[in-house]
Write an enzyme that holds these catalytic residues in place. Structure first.
Site, PDB file in Angstrom:
ATOM      1  N   THR A 230     -68.930  49.363  20.737  1.00 37.64           N
ATOM      2  CA  THR A 230     -67.483  49.184  20.552  1.00 37.64           C
ATOM      3  C   THR A 230     -67.062  49.427  19.110  1.00 37.64           C
ATOM      4  O   THR A 230     -66.098  50.143  18.845  1.00 37.64           O
ATOM      5  CB  THR A 230     -67.069  47.756  20.975  1.00 37.64           C
ATOM      6  OG1 THR A 230     -67.293  47.634  22.378  1.00 37.64           O
ATOM      7  CG2 THR A 230     -65.600  47.498  20.685  1.00 37.64           C
TER       8      THR A 230
ATOM      9  N   LYS B 298     -59.796  51.301  11.528  1.00 32.23           N
ATOM     10  CA  LYS B 298     -59.655  51.330  10.071  1.00 32.23           C
ATOM     11  C   LYS B 298     -59.156  52.684   9.588  1.00 32.23           C
ATOM     12  O   LYS B 298     -58.408  52.789   8.620  1.00 32.23           O
ATOM     13  CB  LYS B 298     -60.983  50.984   9.358  1.00 32.23           C
ATOM     14  CG  LYS B 298     -61.506  49.591   9.621  1.00 32.23           C
ATOM     15  CD  LYS B 298     -60.482  48.504   9.473  1.00 32.23           C
ATOM     16  CE  LYS B 298     -60.381  47.462  10.507  1.00 32.23           C
ATOM     17  NZ  LYS B 298     -60.634  47.529  11.867  1.00 32.23           N
TER      18      LYS B 298
ATOM     19  N   GLY C 228     -53.520  38.181  17.791  1.00 29.53           N
ATOM     20  CA  GLY C 228     -54.753  38.008  17.017  1.00 29.53           C
ATOM     21  C   GLY C 228     -55.011  39.242  16.172  1.00 29.53           C
ATOM     22  O   GLY C 228     -54.111  40.037  15.919  1.00 29.53           O
TER      23      GLY C 228
ATOM     24  N   HIS D 190     -60.784  39.882 -16.400  1.00 34.66           N
ATOM     25  CA  HIS D 190     -59.318  39.858 -16.470  1.00 34.66           C
ATOM     26  C   HIS D 190     -58.829  41.238 -16.867  1.00 34.66           C
ATOM     27  O   HIS D 190     -59.399  41.852 -17.753  1.00 34.66           O
ATOM     28  CB  HIS D 190     -58.862  38.821 -17.507  1.00 34.66           C
ATOM     29  CG  HIS D 190     -57.373  38.794 -17.700  1.00 34.66           C
ATOM     30  ND1 HIS D 190     -56.516  38.230 -16.781  1.00 34.66           N
ATOM     31  CD2 HIS D 190     -56.601  39.301 -18.706  1.00 34.66           C
ATOM     32  CE1 HIS D 190     -55.266  38.373 -17.213  1.00 34.66           C
ATOM     33  NE2 HIS D 190     -55.302  39.013 -18.376  1.00 34.66           N
TER      34      HIS D 190
END
Length: 476
Positions: A43, A53, A186, A459
């Protein structure tokens, strides 16, 4: 190695779980065969994660390029943006073919025998498989069942594969209905609503339970609903179920109240996607030949080592992984279970840590989570006598998200107040499916917010959303 058997290991089902098990078995020196009646890759590769996707990537680009307000805020102006439905569908099909080929070749390269046909158990340590040329039986020291799952079609819903269809047909994107109803909110329903809304379809979402996105943490679901559904002008029915769906032109959908069963409305739409979850493909596996009965939901009962159970006792040399055992219906969970089964076959006792397996919905923005929701953690806390704390941090306060112009989002950390142990992490926002793995590792290692709050994050990065949530936990 095989000690009088044809193989050390025979795997029935060549989905992601069976493939992962086969690769690991070879690395452990086991002579391995894998039996598959349909498409290699199961699947996930053919009708699930992979093609969906590809569709989400293409339709997501269309959404971005058509968002004039967002682009203008970055100083970008574009003319009109068009797309070719057929080319988007081919992008998904080509990706499926490539990954299916890669998966098959990886097995061949490692010397795994690929047997095409319907495999089933024919007795203790015996497997039969049926092909066009007839039936043949082989012997194996160990057998892993990995038959996967199929879409669940509720009673009253008729599928024709064209106007009323499941995700199996939906990923082919054979047409774009002007108005599509999606039954279920869902992962599958959300991802398809993302694709269809980006490509200009009108959407009605029908959810039988009393809230949208029922499986997700409530704080995350509320924010995601605001961004993914309300902002996109998607019509919703909540606490309402599709009592009857009749294919055709138009598709007729009879709606009823889920609690009272009273008729509510009749919709006439161009198409209907049925996204009501999946059920195990556990019929005709020959389990009765070794005295194994499916549980009431038709799953194969297993223990934590993936050993198949009969009357509560492990059946020697028989294992079941993936969707068919119902422990966690995710492709990567199946793969993890395959590796665990092989480890136990090789005499190394191991179990799957389900708490640390992440999940994601690849909407725009994405949703991801690992571990417990706040409500599940509080239930556990009241049963075991500890208090649960939660903290939230927002993408609106994250420099990288602001630089991207993608400030919708939130990270939520659920933890024990006494020890600080992280019990669950939930993220809605850009790249959430990648960010969740830091939290997954933290849960796998039973780490505390007190330790995590002192880790240093680069950062400016999106990962600072989690850094901020951990720091807020120790400050609260």
């Amino acid at each position: 190695m095989s000690h009088g058997f044809d193989y050390d290991l025979v795997i029935i089902g060549a989905g992601v779980g069976g493939h992962g098990a086969a690769l690991h078995a070879v690395s452990c020196g086991l002579k391995t065969a894998i039996i598959e009646a349909a498409d290699m890759g199961g699947t996930c590769v053919n009708r699930g994660c992979i093609p969906s996707k590809a569709l989400l990537a293409a339709s997501g680009r269309v959404r971005e390029l058509r968002d004039a307000h967002h682009l203008k805020s970055l100083g970008i102006q574009l003319g009109s943006v068009g797309f070719d439905r057929q080319a988007i569908a081919e992008h998904a099909n080509n990706l499926v073919a490539k990954i299916q080929g890669d998966l098959t070749n990886s097995l061949k390269r490692l010397g795994v025998d690929i047997i095409r046909g319907w495999g089933k158990i024919a007795g203790i340590q015996k497997v039969s498989f049926t092909t066009e040329r007839g039936e043949k039986t082989i012997t194996a020291k160990d057998i892993i069942l990995s038959p996967g799952s199929v879409p669940f079609i509720p009673p009253g819903i008729e599928i024709d594969g064209k106007t009323v269809f499941t995700s199996d047909q939906g990923v082919k994107l054979e047409w774009l209905p002007d108005w599509v109803a999606i039954v279920g909110s869902g992962y599958i329903g959300l991802e398809f609503s993302d694709v269809y809304s980006a490509l200009g379809c009108e959407i009605t979402m029908i959810e039988a339970l009393d809230q949208l996105m029922p499986g997700f943490d409530r704080d995350i679901a509320k924010l995601a609903e605001r961004v993914l559904i309300t902002k996109r002008d998607i019509e919703t029915y909540v606490g309402i179920y599709a009592k009857k769906v009749i294919p055709g032109s138009p598709v007729v959908i009879e709606l009823a109240d889920f609690k009272t069963k009273e008729d509510v409305d009749v919709l006439e739409v161009d198409a209907c996607l049925v996204a009501t979850g999946r059920i195990p493909a556990t019929q005709n596996l020959g389990l009765e030949s070794v005295g194994v009965e499916l549980d009431r939901r038709k799953f194969i009962p297993v223990n934590d080592s993936m050993g198949v159970l009969s009357a509560g006792e492990a059946v020697p040399h028989l294992w079941a992984i993936g969707d068919a055992n119902g422990k966690m219906m995710l492709a990567h969970a199946a793969s993890a279970q395959g590796i665990i089964a092989v480890e136990n076959i090789c005499g190394r006792h191991k179990e799957v840590d389900y708490h640390s397996i992440p999940a994601a919905a690849f909407t725009h923005p994405e949703i991801s989570y690992v571990g417990m929701t706040e409500s599940a953690a509080k239930e556990k806390g009241s049963a075991e006598g500890f208090e649960v704390g939660t903290t939230k941090s927002y993408f609106k306060g994250n420099s990288k998200a602001l630089a991207e112009g993608e400030a919708d989002g939130m990270a939520k950390v659920v933890y024990r107040k006494d020890t600080g142990e992280v019990l669950g992490v939930h993220i809605f926002g850009i790249h959430a499916s990648d960010l969740i793995h830091e939290a997954s590792a933290a849960i796998a290692n039973r780490q505390s917010v007190h330790t995590l709050a002192h880790l240093v994050h680069a950062h400016p990065t999106l990962s600072e959303v989690l850094d901020e949530a951990y720091k807020r936990a120790i400050a609260s």
